[in-house]
Write a protein that holds these residues in place. Structure first.
Motif: not given
Length: 60
Positions: A4-5, A15-18, A24-25, A28-30
């Motif tokens: 999703p990033i 998962r769901p990140f690569c 971590d990005v 950080g947004r949360w």
């Protein structure tokens, strides 16, 4: 499934990140408040604000 990033293919380990970086990005947004979950009732917002203020008072 895509990340999703960055939209790359997701890695089962993150998962769901690569990657850990994209995870971590997102974290950080949360933590910075960039993402938010909307509340339906004004009472919910007031209760959340009061709880946050109480936590802030305890920290100081």
């Amino acid at each position: 499934m895509t990340c999703p990033i960055c939209a790359k293919a997701s890695d089962p380990k993150y998962r769901p990140f690569c990657s850990k970086r994209c995870a971590d990005v997102d974290l950080g947004r949360w933590l910075s408040g960039r993402y938010a979950v909307a509340a339906d009732a004004p009472e919910d917002l007031e209760e959340a604000a009061e709880a946050l203020a109480e936590q802030a008072r305890k920290l100081h």
